[in-house]
Design a protein around this motif. Structure first.
Motif, mmCIF file in Angstrom:
data_model
loop_
_atom_site.group_PDB
_atom_site.id
_atom_site.type_symbol
_atom_site.label_atom_id
_atom_site.label_comp_id
_atom_site.label_asym_id
_atom_site.label_seq_id
_atom_site.Cartn_x
_atom_site.Cartn_y
_atom_site.Cartn_z
ATOM 1 N N THR A 82 -0.638 -27.464 -35.448
ATOM 2 C CA THR A 82 -1.337 -28.484 -36.225
ATOM 3 C C THR A 82 -2.181 -27.837 -37.319
ATOM 4 O O THR A 82 -2.158 -28.280 -38.467
ATOM 5 C CB THR A 82 -2.230 -29.336 -35.301
ATOM 6 O OG1 THR A 82 -1.406 -29.915 -34.293
ATOM 7 C CG2 THR A 82 -2.941 -30.425 -36.067
ATOM 8 N N GLY B 57 6.311 -32.746 -28.809
ATOM 9 C CA GLY B 57 5.216 -32.106 -28.098
ATOM 10 C C GLY B 57 4.125 -33.113 -27.791
ATOM 11 O O GLY B 57 4.162 -34.259 -28.235
ATOM 12 N N GLU C 250 -0.361 -33.361 -26.923
ATOM 13 C CA GLU C 250 -1.624 -32.637 -26.973
ATOM 14 C C GLU C 250 -1.759 -31.887 -25.654
ATOM 15 O O GLU C 250 -1.606 -32.473 -24.585
ATOM 16 C CB GLU C 250 -2.793 -33.609 -27.156
ATOM 17 C CG GLU C 250 -2.831 -34.265 -28.520
ATOM 18 C CD GLU C 250 -3.047 -33.262 -29.641
ATOM 19 O OE1 GLU C 250 -3.764 -32.259 -29.448
ATOM 20 O OE2 GLU C 250 -2.473 -33.476 -30.724
ATOM 21 N N PRO D 156 5.599 -31.061 -32.991
ATOM 22 C CA PRO D 156 4.248 -31.381 -32.543
ATOM 23 C C PRO D 156 3.849 -32.816 -32.910
ATOM 24 O O PRO D 156 4.370 -33.377 -33.868
ATOM 25 C CB PRO D 156 3.366 -30.364 -33.270
ATOM 26 C CG PRO D 156 4.177 -29.830 -34.382
ATOM 27 C CD PRO D 156 5.612 -30.071 -34.066
#
Length: 146
Positions: A3, A114, A116, A143
């Motif tokens: 990120t 993905g 967190e 992500p």
């Protein structure tokens, strides 16, 4: 880190002799479009199969899973992937990770979304990484958007 660096995908490397057969497990979340965008970019002349796969954890979720798979299938076809190369599969299981892991052993690579990371993920590795390690194939992890 993905990120912070603005990465579109993270590769969990494992041995990959070829990338002909790709498993794409999908959940009903907002990353689905980003995952199918990446699948569109993966296509090569060597591509033989893309399997869009959903594991519903209850029979009552079967219809929603079918709708997710069919709408997700349209995007790569619209992007030019031969529709004969894309199949969809839905399984009902209360062991989502185990079911995906077993299925992934039949493929050259997986492309998944993905999440967190939780504390457990930080210690043992997140689910896509663990699936890739057990299945022995590379995992491309898209992500989540933040």
């Amino acid at each position: 880190m993905a990120t912070e660096e603005g990465c579109n995908v993270v590769l969990v490397p494992n041995h990959a002799g070829r990338m002909e057969r790709n498993l794409v497990p999908l959940r009903g979340d907002t990353s689905t479009e980003r995952i199918t965008d990446f699948v569109d970019d993966l296509t090569t002349d060597a591509l033989r199969k893309v399997s869009l796969f959903h594991v519903a954890d209850a029979e009552t979720e079967r219809d929603g899973g079918r709708a997710l798979l069919e709408s997700s299938r349209r995007k790569p076809v619209d992007a030019g992937i031969d529709d004969r190369l894309i199949d969809v599969d839905l399984v009902v299981s209360n062991d989502v990770v185990g079911t995906i892991t077993e299925r992934a052993k039949e493929y050259d690579a997986i492309v998944t979304g993905g999440t967190e990371p939780s504390l457990v993920d930080r210690i043992f590795g997140d689910i896509p990484h663990r699936i890739g390690q057990v299945a022995g194939c590379p995992a491309f992890v898209v992500p989540p958007r933040t």
